[in-house]
Motif scaffolding. Structure first.
Motif, PDB file in Angstrom:
ATOM      1  N   TYR A   1       0.988  -1.178  -0.014  1.00  0.00           N
ATOM      2  CA  TYR A   1      -0.007  -0.027   0.009  1.00  0.00           C
ATOM      3  C   TYR A   1       0.817   1.361  -0.052  1.00  0.00           C
ATOM      4  O   TYR A   1       0.545   2.184  -0.810  1.00  0.00           O
TER       5      TYR A   1
ATOM      6  N   VAL B   1       2.390   1.774  -3.318  1.00  0.00           N
ATOM      7  CA  VAL B   1       1.534   2.097  -4.123  1.00  0.00           C
ATOM      8  C   VAL B   1       1.259   3.598  -4.233  1.00  0.00           C
ATOM      9  O   VAL B   1       1.152   4.450  -5.274  1.00  0.00           O
TER      10      VAL B   1
ATOM     11  N   ALA C   1      -4.727  -0.549  -9.646  1.00  0.00           N
ATOM     12  CA  ALA C   1      -4.924  -0.723  -8.310  1.00  0.00           C
ATOM     13  C   ALA C   1      -6.134  -1.803  -8.285  1.00  0.00           C
ATOM     14  O   ALA C   1      -5.794  -2.678  -7.665  1.00  0.00           O
TER      15      ALA C   1
END
Length: 862
Positions: free
Chosen positions: A448, A451, A808
């Motif tokens: 996470y 990203v 995503a």
């Protein structure tokens, strides 16, 4: 005679000229109010509230599980066996240590004659049930009387769903196996419901005498026997409980039972709760990071509004460091206000939702204040504010007084000092450390973080690239278009802020849209063309030929697949106990509890050899096992390793011969472990079968099939695939609702950031609009120029957001959920279109208001 004025930046005469002076001046400045910090405070409050609310609710559930562990479990410890009852020696071991109660659970069919048949989850209890807690029924009567025998018929308490599904009422009878069972009351609640996990059918509570009367207890039947032990009062401490479990593992090693204690009464629910809490926390952190852009915009606007103050302070001798320290203190005080608001709202949320959560959750939920979790949420908020505020403030350190005065029309291009970059990096490292340190799954948290960092960098690159492209494009003939193009790359342009806020918002919306449509399609429309209609369990092996003939008569042309099935629990991998194996998060479930197993001479349908070789059909050597390749990698298995499995109370060690790639989405019969046929020669077992309808068949006759099946084969359990998927779908829909609600907060943060970005640039837009209006520009010309600028920037940001959100969504769907990705862009395109429209409308609202007034009154105040 007056004392000389000491410069603010000179060497301090007292310690009060350090932080104390900065704090005093910051508080004095805040007396004027918090005007301009509305978006700043709202963004922080929104993100902190989400994290605090999720963490507080999770703590309430976790404490409820810990506090009510004995009631949920039915004792201090439970010992479960599958397909067999405890031996006299095992019972002696348990009864010597405390009071033992027993329950048996299994799936079966309840046959109501012409009204149909339905799958039920049987729980057969002893005379002392419940030993802890109470069973609530409607009408209210003692449970022993409701389940007792009357005139040769045993009683039962049933889930209201069963009454509705078969159109029954209390007092009616159903046939279960070979026994008549009278349904005497509705089951309202049972204290140990969550310990049994999620079932595919309604609960049917009966006595163990009734279960034996059904004739369903056969060798190999999939019955789970659970023995619940209450320790004596004098020996009920945690140390005594740990000693009991250790003794059970050493003295009764071959029992193969699954042991739970009051400390982990519902381990599966606890793990899912922790995963879901982490996901919602990351959603809240997303809202906070998106809001961080709003923080940066607000601080930038604050710096612009304070330029005269900065210049004045420097002119009377204040150093750049002093100026930054005073106003950073002021900004962090405002951040503390926003964080405090978020903490109050987040702490109150579980109390406000307590009644709602209590009605839908299968566990006790008592809202509680969680100081530790609230402190973590506050840390998230303050670190986020520091990360996004330090750079805009640090830029004022070295700018000379003259540059501060003229920065409105000629911004200084220099970067902040290295010290401010280092402070920003340290704050960012702290934020990453908190996210990783308190994550349930650090791998997911790290992905996470990577990203989000990549998205921020890419969006920054998009804005820089867009400005560079606009600078190099030929000048269009249209004055409105030419002005829009110039506005998008000029000093102080809104492009970076708009691209960042819009891109993040659209990316989030797009990802949610793809996840939602993929999950929905998987549950409602992802059944393969040849998926089976039914699974049939507990087929007595002696009746297998008659059962095949029955299906051939009832469903001509349908494909029937039948395999032997047992249950087994992995005890060890090589010489390492199963509980000590370091398995991946995705494969740990294989080692937790018992698993379905089978044996086969040939490779099962739907499988392919990934490594190793399959055994010959007439193999007679040492026991061999074939293992699912994906879970083998998660456990760390290699070809040739030894696997010890307990089946029917016997420990069997087999060598891993090969790994299989399995297509689980086919809904065919497949197992993680398939053994060579000689491994279980002569062992009692039942069969598992599937039936796949002929190409021209349909499900219109399914109720009749289930009714006749319950009559002809009362011991066989039928599970309709569509019913099972609907049960799962109900749970997933509840989770999806919670996810959408939490994600809506992140989207709200995006809208706040967008509004803040446009508000931050409103002063420059006001200046431009008044000058243009004074020079004779029409309202239409000014509005069209701004509309084109906002639309162009919004289009680029939205397109990037769709691309990033698609990537995503694909990652979450395929790598985390491990389901098929559905590339339906409808939701993402709607999100992009809405974002562009909102950007243009937000941008023009303030300008329209300005243009309705005469320029003179505004120009005097610029």
């Amino acid at each position: 005679m007056h004392a000389p004025v000491k410069p603010l930046g000179g060497p301090p005469a007292r310690s009060s000229l350090g932080f104390g002076l900065s704090l005093r001046l910051a508080l004095r400045d805040l007396r004027a109010g918090l005007r301009g910090f509305g978006v700043f405070i709202a963004c922080l409050a929104l993100g902190v509230m989400t994290i605090a609310a999720v963490a507080s609710a999770s703590r309430g559930l976790t404490e409820g599980l810990a506090r009510e562990g004995r009631r949920i479990l039915g004792g201090d410890a439970s010992f479960s066996l599958i397909q067999r009852e405890a031996t006299p020696q095992e019972l002696t071991f348990l009864t010597a240590r405390g009071t033992v109660s027993t329950i048996a659970t299994m799936r079966a069919m309840a046959n109501a004659g012409e009204k149909g048949a339905a799958l039920v989850e049987i729980k057969a209890v002893d005379a002392g049930y419940p030993s802890i807690g109470t069973v609530e029924t409607d009408p209210r009567q003692p449970i022993a009387g409701l389940l007792g025998e009357r005139d040769g018929t045993y009683g039962a308490v049933a889930d209201p769903i069963l009454f509705g599904r078969l159109d029954l009422k209390p007092g009616d009878t159903v046939t279960v196996g070979g026994a008549k069972i009278q349904l005497r009351a509705n089951l309202v609640s049972e204290p140990d419901k969550i310990a049994a996990g999620v079932g595919f059918g309604p609960r049917l509570l009966i006595s163990q005498d009734a279960l034996r009367a059904t004739g369903l207890i056969q060798p190999g039947s999939l019955i789970r026997w659970t023995y619940r032990l209450q320790l004596p009062q004098a020996a009920s401490g945690d140390a005594d409980l740990d000693r009991l479990i250790a003794d059970a593992g050493t003295q009764q090693r071959d029992a193969g039972w699954e042991i739970r204690s009051r400390a982990n009464a519902a381990p599966s629910f606890q793990r899912n709760l922790e995963r879901f809490t982490q996901f919602l926390t990351l959603v809240g952190l997303t809202a906070l990071l998106v809001g961080g852009v709003g923080v940066a915009n607000a601080v930038r606007r604050f710096v612009e509004a304070k330029k005269l103050d900065f210049a004045t302070m420097k002119a009377v001798g204040a150093t750049g460091g002093r100026v930054v320290a005073i106003h950073l203190t002021e900004v962090m005080l405002v951040a503390a206000i926003g964080t405090a608001i978020g903490l109050v709202l987040g702490a109150a949320a579980p109390f406000a939702l307590g009644a709602v959560l209590q009605s839908i959750l299968p566990v006790p939920f008592e809202p509680t204040l969680a100081p530790g979790e609230l402190a973590i949420a506050a840390l998230y908020g303050l670190l986020t504010a520091l990360v996004f505020a330090i750079i805009p403030l640090g830029r004022a350190h070295d700018v000379p007084v003259s540059a501060l005065f003229r920065d409105q029309v000629e911004p200084d291009p220099r970067r902040p000092r290295a010290i401010y970059l280092v402070l920003c990096l340290l704050a960012l490292a702290g934020l990453v450390g908190v996210a990783l340190g308190f994550a349930y799954d650090r791998r997911i948290a790290l992905i996470y973080i990577g990203v989000m960092f990549g998205v921020f960098v890419l969006l920054r690159g998009v804005s820089v690239g867009l400005m560079a492209l606009a600078r190099r494009l030929p000048r269009p003939r249209s004055p409105s278009l030419r002005m829009a193009l110039a506005n998008s790359h000029r000093p102080g342009a809104l492009t970076p802020s708009l691209v960042l806020s819009l891109g993040l918002g659209v990316a989030l919306l797009s990802a949610l849209a793809f996840i939602d449509v993929s999950l929905t399609r998987q549950l409602t429309g992802a059944l393969p063309a040849k998926a089976p209609s039914f699974f049939f369990l507990d087929i007595p092996s002696r009746d297998s030929a008659r059962f095949d003939a029955f299906l051939a008569q009832e469903r001509p042309g349908a494909a029937v697949e039948r395999v032997p099935m047992m249950r087994g629990r992995i005890l060890a991998v090589n010489d390492t106990r199963a509980e000590d194996v370091k398995a991946s998060e995705q494969s740990a479930w294989v080692l937790d509890g018992d698993r379905g197993i089978t044996y086969a001479a040939g490779l099962p349908e739907g499988s392919k050899i990934a490594a190793g070789e399959w055994w010959p059909a007439d193999y007679k050597g040492e026991p061999l096992v074939s293992f699912d390749a994906q879970n083998a990698a998660g456990i760390g298995l290699k070809i040739g390793d030894r696997l010890t499995v307990n089946v029917l109370g016997r420990s069997i060690t087999a060598r891993v011969a090969n790994f299989r790639s399995i297509d689980w989405r086919s809904f065919g019969i497949n197992f993680v472990m398939v053994f060579s046929p000689n491994t279980f020669a002569g062992a009692p077992h039942t069969d598992l079968a599937t039936i796949t309808a002929a190409p021209n068949g349909n499900g219109s006759g399914d109720p009749a099939l289930m009714r006749r099946l319950a009559t002809e084969f009362p011991a066989v359990t039928a599970v309709r695939v569509k019913d099972a998927l609907e049960a799962v779908n109900t749970i997933v829909e509840q989770l999806a609702t919670a996810i959408r609600g939490a994600s809506g907060l992140a989207i709200a943060a995006s809208l706040l950031v967008l509004g803040g970005a446009l508000a931050a640039g409103q002063r420059a837009r006001l200046y431009d609009a008044m000058i243009l209006k004074t020079l004779g520009a029409t309202r239409r010309f000014i509005l069209s120029s701004y509309a084109l600028e906002y639309a162009a920037i919004g289009l680029v940001a939205a397109l990037f957001g769709v691309v990033a959100g698609t990537a995503a969504g694909w990652g979450v769907v395929t790598q985390v959920m491990r389901i098929e990705f559905v590339s339906d862009p409808t939701g993402a395109l709607l999100a992009a279109t809405a974002a562009i429209v909102v950007t243009v409308l937000f941008g023009l609202v303030g300008t329209i208001k300005i243009l309705s007034k005469a320029p003179a009154s505004h120009l005097r105040n610029l």
